[in-house]
Design a protein around this motif. Structure first.
Motif, PDB file in Angstrom:
ATOM      1  N   THR A 141      39.703  37.325  36.511  1.00 33.03           N
ATOM      2  CA  THR A 141      38.682  36.909  37.721  1.00 33.03           C
ATOM      3  C   THR A 141      37.689  37.662  37.392  1.00 33.03           C
ATOM      4  N   ASP A 142      36.454  36.885  38.170  1.00 31.01           N
ATOM      5  CA  ASP A 142      35.251  37.607  38.277  1.00 31.01           C
ATOM      6  C   ASP A 142      34.620  37.774  36.958  1.00 31.01           C
ATOM      7  N   GLY A 145      30.862  38.754  36.753  1.00 32.53           N
ATOM      8  CA  GLY A 145      30.842  40.346  37.128  1.00 32.53           C
ATOM      9  C   GLY A 145      31.251  41.052  35.679  1.00 32.53           C
TER      10      GLY A 145
END
Length: 206
Positions: A141-142, A145
């Protein structure tokens, strides 16, 4: 941002068809499975097909660097991959051969610790450093980021690529995070119309 369309786990004839369909990609990747199944033929049978971008062979070299890089560059590859976990001498010789052929090298950072990345971060200024979320580890996820954190941690690394289950929805944030190459596999090659899927990714990346 560039889109690299990765072709994997198909017969050579199917790979040839996909290269023809995906000729608009910035980079067409002949995946590790193709280099293992078909060797140099995976390059020699596709190198002369019409394409706009470069041809990458994901050979994941970890030893015998000079031999493997010379053979695959001579066969016609534009970009070759070497594992960041390789011995420093292997990375050095792969980079040397890459510079000699005036081609490109991608360092796969799969399972490389921050300490290891820091040790090689400023040694190969023209190389692409590939963050690689392992297929076996599942979806991360992300992803944007992760890129932003990586670039902050290793500012000396100019060129960054990312592979690992990327989807169309990831592209705008990855572009904003400064990713150079998004490596897309099944979301393009597994689509009903691969050329249309590629076009959608390319438009999002530009």
């Amino acid at each position: 941002m560039k889109i690299q369309a990765a072709i994997d786990r198909v017969p050579l004839e199917a790979a040839i068809e996909l290269v023809e369909q995906l000729q608009a990609a910035d980079i067409i990747e002949l995946g590790t499975s193709l280099s293992k199944d078909f060797g140099l033929a995976s390059v020699t049978e596709t190198r002369d097909l019409q394409r706009a971008g470069k041809l990458l062979a994901d050979i994941k070299t970890i030893d015998e660097g000079e031999y493997e890089f010379r053979r695959y560059f001579e066969a016609g590859a534009d970009i070759l991959t070497v594992m960041g976990a390789s011995a420093k001498a292997t990375l050095d010789i792969c980079y040397q051969v890459t510079q000699e052929f005036q081609r490109e090298m991608l360092i796969d950072l799969l399972e490389c610790s921050d300490k290891r990345i820091a040790a090689i971060a400023d040694s190969y200024p023209n190389a692409i450093y590939g963050m690689h979320f392992a297929k076996d580890a599942g979806r991360v996820t992300d992803v944007a980021g992760q890129i932003a954190a990586f670039k902050e941690k290793f500012p000396e690394i100019r060129r960054v690529a990312l592979a690992g289950g990327l989807k169309l929805a990831d592209i705008p944030a990855l572009k904003a995070a400064g990713l150079e190459v998004a490596i897309i596999g099944s979301a393009i090659t597994g689509a009903k119309e691969p050329a249309l899927a590629l076009k959608t990714f390319m438009e999002a990346a530009k």
